[in-house]
Design an enzyme around this catalytic site. Sequence first.
Site, PDB file in Angstrom:
ATOM      1  CG  ASP A  98      -2.176   0.845   1.018  1.00 33.71           C
ATOM      2  OD1 ASP A  98      -3.255   0.254   0.803  1.00 33.71           O
ATOM      3  OD2 ASP A  98      -2.079   2.092   1.050  1.00 33.71           O
ATOM      4  CB  SER A  99       0.835   4.399  -1.757  1.00 33.91           C
ATOM      5  OG  SER A  99      -0.543   4.709  -1.736  1.00 33.91           O
TER       6      SER A  99
ATOM      7  CG  ASN B 263       2.761   4.050  -7.418  1.00 36.46           C
ATOM      8  OD1 ASN B 263       2.054   3.179  -7.928  1.00 36.46           O
ATOM      9  ND2 ASN B 263       2.708   5.318  -7.768  1.00 36.46           N
TER      10      ASN B 263
ATOM     11  CG  ASP C 265      -9.754  -3.870  -3.175  1.00 34.27           C
ATOM     12  OD1 ASP C 265     -10.543  -3.308  -3.958  1.00 34.27           O
ATOM     13  OD2 ASP C 265      -9.965  -3.968  -1.949  1.00 34.27           O
TER      14      ASP C 265
ATOM     15  CB  CYS D  21     -14.613   0.183  -5.389  1.00 33.24           C
ATOM     16  SG  CYS D  21     -13.190   1.245  -5.213  1.00 33.24           S
TER      17      CYS D  21
HETATM   18  N1  SAH Z   1      -7.960  -4.097  -0.232  1.00 31.39           N
HETATM   19  C1  SAH Z   1      -8.299  -3.152   0.794  1.00 31.39           C
HETATM   20  C2  SAH Z   1      -8.969  -1.890   0.295  1.00 31.39           C
HETATM   21  C3  SAH Z   1      -8.156  -1.113  -0.684  1.00 31.39           C
HETATM   22  S1  SAH Z   1      -8.607   0.550  -0.813  1.00 31.39           S
HETATM   23  C4  SAH Z   1      -9.161  -3.833   1.859  1.00 31.39           C
HETATM   24  O1  SAH Z   1      -9.688  -4.907   1.604  1.00 31.39           O
HETATM   25  O2  SAH Z   1      -9.306  -3.261   2.925  1.00 31.39           O
HETATM   26  C5  SAH Z   1      -7.342   1.192  -1.799  1.00 31.39           C
HETATM   27  C6  SAH Z   1      -5.999   1.315  -1.112  1.00 31.39           C
HETATM   28  O3  SAH Z   1      -5.048   1.655  -2.121  1.00 31.39           O
HETATM   29  C7  SAH Z   1      -5.863   2.394  -0.058  1.00 31.39           C
HETATM   30  O4  SAH Z   1      -5.410   1.802   1.135  1.00 31.39           O
HETATM   31  C8  SAH Z   1      -4.824   3.375  -0.607  1.00 31.39           C
HETATM   32  O5  SAH Z   1      -3.946   3.837   0.411  1.00 31.39           O
HETATM   33  C9  SAH Z   1      -4.057   2.522  -1.578  1.00 31.39           C
HETATM   34  N2  SAH Z   1      -3.449   3.167  -2.748  1.00 31.39           N
HETATM   35  C10 SAH Z   1      -3.969   4.130  -3.542  1.00 31.39           C
HETATM   36  N3  SAH Z   1      -3.155   4.355  -4.603  1.00 31.39           N
HETATM   37  C11 SAH Z   1      -2.103   3.514  -4.476  1.00 31.39           C
HETATM   38  C12 SAH Z   1      -0.947   3.241  -5.263  1.00 31.39           C
HETATM   39  N4  SAH Z   1      -0.740   3.879  -6.406  1.00 31.39           N
HETATM   40  N5  SAH Z   1      -0.083   2.297  -4.832  1.00 31.39           N
HETATM   41  C13 SAH Z   1      -0.315   1.628  -3.689  1.00 31.39           C
HETATM   42  N6  SAH Z   1      -1.395   1.824  -2.908  1.00 31.39           N
HETATM   43  C14 SAH Z   1      -2.287   2.747  -3.300  1.00 31.39           C
END
Ligand code: SAH
Length: 386
Positions: A242-243, A269, A290, A330
């Site tokens: 996660d970022s 990222n 996700d 989503c």
């Molecule tokens: N799979 C998670 C929900 C994901 S929500 C669950 O089941 O709870 C999307 C997530 O992506 C967020 O936590 C956000 O911080 C992260 N995010 C957004 N852009 C990103 C990127 N470019 N690289 C990594 N993480 C990212």
Amino acid sequence: MTTVRVNRKAAERIAAGHPWIFSSDVLDRGGAEAGSVVLVVNERNRTLGTAHYSSTSQICLRLLSRRAEDTGREFFLARLRAAENYRRQVVSGTEAYRAVHAEADLLPGLIVDRYGDYLAVQTLDQGMDRARETILDCLREIYAPRGVVLRNDASVRAREDLPLISQVACGEVPGRVAVRINGFLFHADLIKGQKTGVYLDQRENYLAAAAYASGRALDCFTSSGGFALHMAARCESVEAVDSSPETLETARANAAANQTAGIEFREANVFDLLAAYAAARRRFQTVVLDPPAFAKSRAALEPAARGYKEINLRALRLLDTGGVLATCSCSHHLSEAMLLEIVAGAALDAGRTLRVLERRTQARDHPILLTVPETHYLKCLLLQVL
Ligand code: SAH
């Protein structure tokens, strides 16, 4: 009650089962006040229903009822009770669930998430915001919560000219609430965490994806670590990415609380990480994607589609034959058919053949109304590489 007249297009939309009326379709606002309850009539003054009026949003009217109806405490108590009765039918194995899903519970603009003894409430339009005290009163009667958080920092409130605030509305709420979801302990920061604390909509998909998971797994966009925690017992190793450092801190705490070994959390990222892993010829047997909603508006659909294709293509390059891809979107603007087409395109470009294991959606406590496509926002495809 103030009467608001709408044109034929709006009347047709209501007849087609949708509760929203756009401001461009309103003929006469009748001097309605921000957030008031109004009677909606057609060009010939026939009653179409009772609605919440918004003075600033493009969505000017949100239908509460298809007749002239008193929308006081009794009304809210009945709707909230009906929502809770439905949850009793479809929710099991969790202390945290969405107790009210706005339009899909015939309460447009209202979200209530339950975290055990605590509730997180969002009043997202002027009408629901004005009815806030009545709603809180009914919620206290139904759930007798220890504490309620008003999680009103969602950006959609700006369109309603409502302030962005997150605060305890009543009772006491600890900095971190612990809840069991599918037997796993999750920590939720109800005041500052993502969404209202945890992404509750993937609860059923965690179990479904974990059932196919094996080998080395990569959980991209892990947030509180839901997919990773569920997959850990079935996999050799799990890498969760996660970022957001704050989110990863919660995810690590969740892994520790469940004594789950073998998950490596990484701040990165996902776009860059997938490219780097492909270049390094890293191999995985399970990948979860996700991402956050790439298409926040219809206009953003095209760049969003490119983003979805990109991450799916990159993920497919890492998967072994027999491996499983769980890929989600989503964005309610992106239909399931569009996502299937995007992933099919990615598979062709990657030279892989994919079999559909399951086509899934949000957990049932986030219900879908057949005539309100916006309520069907989460798509989750479970696919296997042949
Ligand atoms: N799979 C998670 C929900 C994901 S929500 C669950 O089941 O709870 C999307 C997530 O992506 C967020 O936590 C956000 O911080 C992260 N995010 C957004 N852009 C990103 C990127 N470019 N690289 C990594 N993480 C990212």
